[in-house]
Design a protein around this motif. Structure first.
Motif, mmCIF file in Angstrom:
data_model
loop_
_atom_site.group_PDB
_atom_site.id
_atom_site.type_symbol
_atom_site.label_atom_id
_atom_site.label_comp_id
_atom_site.label_asym_id
_atom_site.label_seq_id
_atom_site.Cartn_x
_atom_site.Cartn_y
_atom_site.Cartn_z
ATOM 1 N N ILE A 112 0.172 7.907 -2.333
ATOM 2 C CA ILE A 112 1.068 6.778 -2.597
ATOM 3 C C ILE A 112 2.068 6.641 -1.448
ATOM 4 O O ILE A 112 2.345 5.536 -0.980
ATOM 5 C CB ILE A 112 1.776 6.948 -3.959
ATOM 6 C CG1 ILE A 112 0.760 6.801 -5.085
ATOM 7 C CG2 ILE A 112 2.917 5.945 -4.116
ATOM 8 C CD1 ILE A 112 1.262 7.162 -6.448
ATOM 9 N N LEU A 113 2.597 7.764 -0.985
ATOM 10 C CA LEU A 113 3.524 7.725 0.144
ATOM 11 C C LEU A 113 2.839 7.212 1.409
ATOM 12 O O LEU A 113 3.426 6.444 2.175
ATOM 13 C CB LEU A 113 4.119 9.116 0.381
ATOM 14 C CG LEU A 113 4.979 9.679 -0.750
ATOM 15 C CD1 LEU A 113 5.354 11.125 -0.467
ATOM 16 C CD2 LEU A 113 6.221 8.834 -0.958
ATOM 17 N N ILE A 114 1.594 7.621 1.626
ATOM 18 C CA ILE A 114 0.825 7.132 2.778
ATOM 19 C C ILE A 114 0.601 5.629 2.652
ATOM 20 O O ILE A 114 0.750 4.880 3.623
ATOM 21 C CB ILE A 114 -0.511 7.890 2.907
ATOM 22 C CG1 ILE A 114 -0.245 9.342 3.321
ATOM 23 C CG2 ILE A 114 -1.442 7.204 3.900
ATOM 24 C CD1 ILE A 114 -1.449 10.257 3.217
ATOM 25 N N PHE A 115 0.269 5.172 1.446
ATOM 26 C CA PHE A 115 0.071 3.740 1.204
ATOM 27 C C PHE A 115 1.338 2.947 1.540
ATOM 28 O O PHE A 115 1.273 1.932 2.236
ATOM 29 C CB PHE A 115 -0.331 3.524 -0.267
ATOM 30 C CG PHE A 115 -0.136 2.128 -0.754
ATOM 31 C CD1 PHE A 115 -1.020 1.132 -0.392
ATOM 32 C CD2 PHE A 115 0.950 1.800 -1.556
ATOM 33 C CE1 PHE A 115 -0.826 -0.172 -0.825
ATOM 34 C CE2 PHE A 115 1.145 0.517 -2.000
ATOM 35 C CZ PHE A 115 0.250 -0.480 -1.627
ATOM 36 N N ILE A 116 2.487 3.415 1.071
ATOM 37 C CA ILE A 116 3.749 2.711 1.349
ATOM 38 C C ILE A 116 4.055 2.730 2.851
ATOM 39 O O ILE A 116 4.470 1.720 3.423
ATOM 40 C CB ILE A 116 4.908 3.318 0.536
ATOM 41 C CG1 ILE A 116 4.706 3.033 -0.957
ATOM 42 C CG2 ILE A 116 6.259 2.769 1.005
ATOM 43 C CD1 ILE A 116 5.667 3.769 -1.871
ATOM 44 N N GLY A 117 3.819 3.873 3.499
ATOM 45 C CA GLY A 117 4.029 3.958 4.942
ATOM 46 C C GLY A 117 3.113 3.022 5.710
ATOM 47 O O GLY A 117 3.530 2.360 6.668
ATOM 48 N N ALA A 118 1.849 2.952 5.305
ATOM 49 C CA ALA A 118 0.905 2.057 5.970
ATOM 50 C C ALA A 118 1.288 0.597 5.737
ATOM 51 O O ALA A 118 1.211 -0.223 6.664
ATOM 52 C CB ALA A 118 -0.511 2.326 5.459
ATOM 53 N N TRP A 119 1.717 0.275 4.515
ATOM 54 C CA TRP A 119 2.136 -1.103 4.215
ATOM 55 C C TRP A 119 3.284 -1.505 5.140
ATOM 56 O O TRP A 119 3.332 -2.624 5.626
ATOM 57 C CB TRP A 119 2.554 -1.202 2.756
ATOM 58 C CG TRP A 119 2.912 -2.585 2.272
ATOM 59 C CD1 TRP A 119 3.849 -3.429 2.794
ATOM 60 C CD2 TRP A 119 2.342 -3.281 1.162
ATOM 61 N NE1 TRP A 119 3.904 -4.594 2.081
ATOM 62 C CE2 TRP A 119 2.983 -4.534 1.057
ATOM 63 C CE3 TRP A 119 1.376 -2.954 0.225
ATOM 64 C CZ2 TRP A 119 2.672 -5.459 0.081
ATOM 65 C CZ3 TRP A 119 1.080 -3.884 -0.751
ATOM 66 C CH2 TRP A 119 1.710 -5.127 -0.819
ATOM 67 N N SER A 120 4.193 -0.592 5.382
ATOM 68 C CA SER A 120 5.384 -0.948 6.155
ATOM 69 C C SER A 120 5.164 -0.953 7.664
ATOM 70 O O SER A 120 5.914 -1.609 8.376
ATOM 71 C CB SER A 120 6.541 0.000 5.813
ATOM 72 O OG SER A 120 6.242 1.305 6.257
#
Length: 176
Positions: A112-120
């Protein structure tokens, strides 16, 4: 009284905006215009995000999400998190409802943290813009630095944040 407690920040903000408008009409109107623009932007982004979330919640079984992005997902969970985050559209505040649905579906906290980082930071349209504006060397270098950085930060947070705190975060997501 409960209404006032719940919306006290909004009420105080409106009062401050009113005072600013009385003191300096141009500044107050400009602030109101910016707030209206932001509200309009959110009103155009949030409904499609929630429609897609509803479809994700109904169409994708929990078992499938756990298999591909859950605790035992390994590298495929990391790659899928990066891909989904990079392919997403919209501002960063759209990532958080998606993350909440991921939590409900049993996605691993680091993914989930990777997903948020990739989104940003790794969105495909942004990457294409950087290639055309700043050159491919810059865009590829930034991407090659960002992706490992996102993964490293996600795993540092995964190990720093206590399991009890992560459980509370997941419980809060369940209650939404």
């Amino acid at each position: 009284m409960n209404f006032i407690k719940r919306y006290k920040f909004f009420i105080v903000t409106i009062c401050i905006l009113g005072i600013i408008t009385i003191v300096n009409r141009n500044l107050g109107l400009k602030a109101l215009s910016i707030a209206g623009y932001s509200f309009k932007e959110m009103a155009l982004v949030i409904p499609p995000v929630f429609i897609l979330l509803g479809l994700l919640d109904v169409w994708v079984p929990r078992e499938l999400m756990v298999k591909y992005m859950g605790e035992g997902s390994g590298i495929k969970g990391i790659l899928l998190s990066i891909f989904i985050g990079s392919a997403a559209a919209g501002p960063l505040y759209g990532a958080f409802p998606v993350a909440a649905v991921f939590m409900k579906k049993g996605v691993k906290f680091s993914n989930i943290l990777i997903f948020i980082g990739a989104w940003s930071t790794t969105k495909i349209p942004m990457f294409l813009f950087e290639i055309s504006s700043l050159g491919s060397r810059f865009a590829i270098t930034r991407l090659l630095i960002d992706i490992p950085g996102i993964i490293i930060i996600a795993y540092i947070l995964y190990y720093i944040v206590s399991k009890d705190e992560v459980r509370k975060i997941y419980n809060n997501a369940e209650n939404l």
